[in-house]
Design a protein around this motif. Structure first.
Motif, PDB file in Angstrom:
ATOM      1  N   TRP A  99      22.433  50.233 -18.698  1.00 21.23           N
ATOM      2  CA  TRP A  99      22.265  49.332 -17.554  1.00 21.23           C
ATOM      3  C   TRP A  99      23.473  49.365 -16.624  1.00 21.23           C
ATOM      4  O   TRP A  99      24.584  49.679 -17.047  1.00 21.23           O
ATOM      5  CB  TRP A  99      22.067  47.901 -18.053  1.00 21.23           C
ATOM      6  CG  TRP A  99      20.840  47.703 -18.866  1.00 21.23           C
ATOM      7  CD1 TRP A  99      20.757  47.629 -20.227  1.00 21.23           C
ATOM      8  CD2 TRP A  99      19.496  47.561 -18.391  1.00 21.23           C
ATOM      9  NE1 TRP A  99      19.454  47.441 -20.615  1.00 21.23           N
ATOM     10  CE2 TRP A  99      18.656  47.386 -19.512  1.00 21.23           C
ATOM     11  CE3 TRP A  99      18.918  47.553 -17.103  1.00 21.23           C
ATOM     12  CZ2 TRP A  99      17.282  47.217 -19.401  1.00 21.23           C
ATOM     13  CZ3 TRP A  99      17.545  47.376 -17.007  1.00 21.23           C
ATOM     14  CH2 TRP A  99      16.741  47.217 -18.139  1.00 21.23           C
TER      15      TRP A  99
ATOM     16  N   ASP B 290      25.635  46.902 -14.001  1.00 19.61           N
ATOM     17  CA  ASP B 290      25.879  45.583 -13.410  1.00 19.61           C
ATOM     18  C   ASP B 290      26.263  45.818 -11.950  1.00 19.61           C
ATOM     19  O   ASP B 290      27.355  46.307 -11.661  1.00 19.61           O
ATOM     20  CB  ASP B 290      27.005  44.861 -14.164  1.00 19.61           C
ATOM     21  CG  ASP B 290      27.214  43.442 -13.640  1.00 19.61           C
ATOM     22  OD1 ASP B 290      26.575  43.076 -12.628  1.00 19.61           O
ATOM     23  OD2 ASP B 290      28.024  42.707 -14.241  1.00 19.61           O
TER      24      ASP B 290
ATOM     25  N   CYS C  13      29.948  42.398 -10.049  1.00 17.46           N
ATOM     26  CA  CYS C  13      30.816  41.712 -11.017  1.00 17.46           C
ATOM     27  C   CYS C  13      32.227  41.649 -10.460  1.00 17.46           C
ATOM     28  O   CYS C  13      32.761  42.642  -9.969  1.00 17.46           O
ATOM     29  CB  CYS C  13      30.810  42.488 -12.333  1.00 17.46           C
ATOM     30  SG  CYS C  13      32.163  42.043 -13.430  1.00 17.46           S
TER      31      CYS C  13
ATOM     32  N   CYS D  13      30.843  45.706 -22.941  1.00 13.62           N
ATOM     33  CA  CYS D  13      29.797  46.289 -22.089  1.00 13.62           C
ATOM     34  C   CYS D  13      29.229  47.551 -22.730  1.00 13.62           C
ATOM     35  O   CYS D  13      28.006  47.734 -22.792  1.00 13.62           O
ATOM     36  CB  CYS D  13      30.366  46.677 -20.719  1.00 13.62           C
ATOM     37  SG  CYS D  13      30.518  45.297 -19.624  1.00 13.62           S
TER      38      CYS D  13
ATOM     39  N   VAL E  65      25.819  48.547 -21.223  1.00 11.26           N
ATOM     40  CA  VAL E  65      26.082  48.399 -19.786  1.00 11.26           C
ATOM     41  C   VAL E  65      27.197  49.381 -19.453  1.00 11.26           C
ATOM     42  O   VAL E  65      28.346  49.187 -19.850  1.00 11.26           O
ATOM     43  CB  VAL E  65      26.518  46.949 -19.440  1.00 11.26           C
ATOM     44  CG1 VAL E  65      26.802  46.805 -17.954  1.00 11.26           C
ATOM     45  CG2 VAL E  65      25.452  45.957 -19.891  1.00 11.26           C
TER      46      VAL E  65
ATOM     47  N   ILE F 290      29.689  49.319 -13.617  1.00 11.97           N
ATOM     48  CA  ILE F 290      29.941  48.004 -13.028  1.00 11.97           C
ATOM     49  C   ILE F 290      30.413  48.203 -11.597  1.00 11.97           C
ATOM     50  O   ILE F 290      31.351  48.971 -11.354  1.00 11.97           O
ATOM     51  CB  ILE F 290      31.047  47.258 -13.827  1.00 11.97           C
ATOM     52  CG1 ILE F 290      30.612  47.058 -15.290  1.00 11.97           C
ATOM     53  CG2 ILE F 290      31.396  45.932 -13.175  1.00 11.97           C
ATOM     54  CD1 ILE F 290      31.748  46.613 -16.206  1.00 11.97           C
TER      55      ILE F 290
ATOM     56  N   GLY G 270      20.077  38.004 -11.007  1.00 14.48           N
ATOM     57  CA  GLY G 270      21.016  37.839 -12.114  1.00 14.48           C
ATOM     58  C   GLY G 270      20.759  36.586 -12.918  1.00 14.48           C
ATOM     59  O   GLY G 270      19.605  36.168 -13.088  1.00 14.48           O
TER      60      GLY G 270
ATOM     61  N   GLU H 170      22.259  42.163 -11.747  1.00  8.06           N
ATOM     62  CA  GLU H 170      23.679  41.836 -11.616  1.00  8.06           C
ATOM     63  C   GLU H 170      24.020  40.635 -12.489  1.00  8.06           C
ATOM     64  O   GLU H 170      23.140  39.860 -12.856  1.00  8.06           O
ATOM     65  CB  GLU H 170      23.979  41.483 -10.149  1.00  8.06           C
ATOM     66  CG  GLU H 170      23.203  40.242  -9.687  1.00  8.06           C
ATOM     67  CD  GLU H 170      23.532  39.806  -8.272  1.00  8.06           C
ATOM     68  OE1 GLU H 170      23.436  40.635  -7.352  1.00  8.06           O
ATOM     69  OE2 GLU H 170      23.893  38.622  -8.104  1.00  8.06           O
ATOM     70  N   THR H 171      25.317  40.496 -12.794  1.00  6.14           N
ATOM     71  CA  THR H 171      25.759  39.264 -13.477  1.00  6.14           C
ATOM     72  C   THR H 171      26.483  38.322 -12.525  1.00  6.14           C
ATOM     73  O   THR H 171      26.523  37.123 -12.752  1.00  6.14           O
ATOM     74  CB  THR H 171      26.720  39.555 -14.646  1.00  6.14           C
ATOM     75  OG1 THR H 171      27.908  40.164 -14.137  1.00  6.14           O
ATOM     76  CG2 THR H 171      26.060  40.432 -15.692  1.00  6.14           C
TER      77      THR H 171
ATOM     78  N   PRO I 210      30.186  40.871 -17.707  1.00  6.01           N
ATOM     79  CA  PRO I 210      29.211  41.927 -17.364  1.00  6.01           C
ATOM     80  C   PRO I 210      28.335  42.355 -18.537  1.00  6.01           C
ATOM     81  O   PRO I 210      27.220  42.827 -18.323  1.00  6.01           O
ATOM     82  CB  PRO I 210      30.089  43.086 -16.852  1.00  6.01           C
ATOM     83  CG  PRO I 210      31.482  42.755 -17.247  1.00  6.01           C
ATOM     84  CD  PRO I 210      31.569  41.272 -17.380  1.00  6.01           C
TER      85      PRO I 210
ATOM     86  N   LEU J  50      24.628  41.449 -18.783  1.00  7.62           N
ATOM     87  CA  LEU J  50      23.595  42.159 -18.022  1.00  7.62           C
ATOM     88  C   LEU J  50      22.451  42.596 -18.934  1.00  7.62           C
ATOM     89  O   LEU J  50      21.285  42.551 -18.533  1.00  7.62           O
ATOM     90  CB  LEU J  50      24.232  43.370 -17.307  1.00  7.62           C
ATOM     91  CG  LEU J  50      23.530  43.982 -16.097  1.00  7.62           C
ATOM     92  CD1 LEU J  50      22.395  44.909 -16.477  1.00  7.62           C
ATOM     93  CD2 LEU J  50      23.043  42.923 -15.115  1.00  7.62           C
TER      94      LEU J  50
END
Ligand SMILES: [Zn+2]
Length: 259
Positions: A2, A4, A7, A25, A30, A33, A173, A199-200, A218, A221
């Protein structure tokens, strides 16, 4: 894996534990970022973080809520930074007439100038928009950038369609995860999947399961993405591929840096 798409890794809560945050992450799947800046005060810090962690890329720009820090010459400075560094977008830029109404003219002037800079550098933009979507759309029609992301989108379906038509993806998010967020959930469920990025906005906007714990990260996510998949009845593995393509379509330099 994934991405993010929004962030604030430079904020103390994340920055002081950055190695832990990035390792968490990786464990959670994730692997990229995007860090937007908010004012020139954090440009160097963000560039430093991205230099240290290959998972991180960054955008440079002036956030509409931080314009009290804006000074003459800052737009030239932004151009200098864009020339000499490897930003993937101009951001975060935009208009916030929900939090601040008293400086609308300044917000709009700086937003327009940054759209022109994005156009000049052929970069997408990462936008923060609250209480001003129609005004943002009006400006985007005048100054045609190559699209980008409208982060934390919370407008109408009609406004969403117009942003999509202008080449934008819409960011969803943690707010989506609250039972009361019926409208945002409807958007996330019904908008074309090709138009969505996740997104976070960490360390802000904690998802429902963190409660009032400010320490959003993050790594969340992955759970935000699972919530999104559940909403839409999607297989996470398949969704991850689609959302990844969407994010790279919005931010093409991310694709070059993802190889
Ligand atoms: Zn932000």
């Amino acid at each position: 894996m994934w991405i993010d798409s929004h962030c604030h890794m430079d904020r103390e809560l994340l920055y002081q534990n950055s190695e832990k945050v990035i390792n968490a992450c990786i464990t959670e799947g994730v692997d990229r970022i995007i860090i937007p800046s908010v004012s020139k005060a954090n440009f160097d810090k963000i560039i430093k973080i991205a230099g240290k962690y290959k998972q991180c890329v960054y955008a440079l720009g002036f956030h509409p809520m931080y314009l009290s820090e804006f000074e003459d010459g800052d737009l030239d400075l932004l151009e200098q930074y864009l020339l000499n560094n490897n930003a993937v977008a101009v951001g975060e830029i935009g208009l916030d007439l929900f939090a601040q109404k008293n400086n609308q003219l300044l917000q709009e002037t700086i937003f327009q100038s940054q759209l022109k800079i994005a156009k000049k550098f052929d970069l997408p933009v990462i936008m923060h928009v609250r209480g001003a979507i129609d005004l943002v759309l009006k400006n985007l029609r005048k100054i045609k950038v190559r699209g980008g992301i409208a982060h934390a989108f919370n407008g109408s379906f009609q406004q969403a369609d117009q942003l999509i038509e202008l080449g934008f993806k819409l960011g969803f998010g943690g707010v989506m995860t609250y039972p009361r967020s019926k409208h945002i959930q409807a958007l996330a469920k019904q908008l074309p999947i090709e138009a969505i990025v996740l997104e976070t906005d960490s360390p802000d906007m904690p998802p429902e399961w963190l409660g009032n714990d400010e320490n959003n990260q993050p790594k969340e996510l992955r759970k935000i993405a699972e919530f999104f998949c559940h909403l839409r009845g999607l297989e996470p593995l398949k969704a991850a591929g689609i959302i990844r393509v969407n994010t790279i379509e919005a931010i093409p330099k991310l694709g070059e840096l993802c190889t």
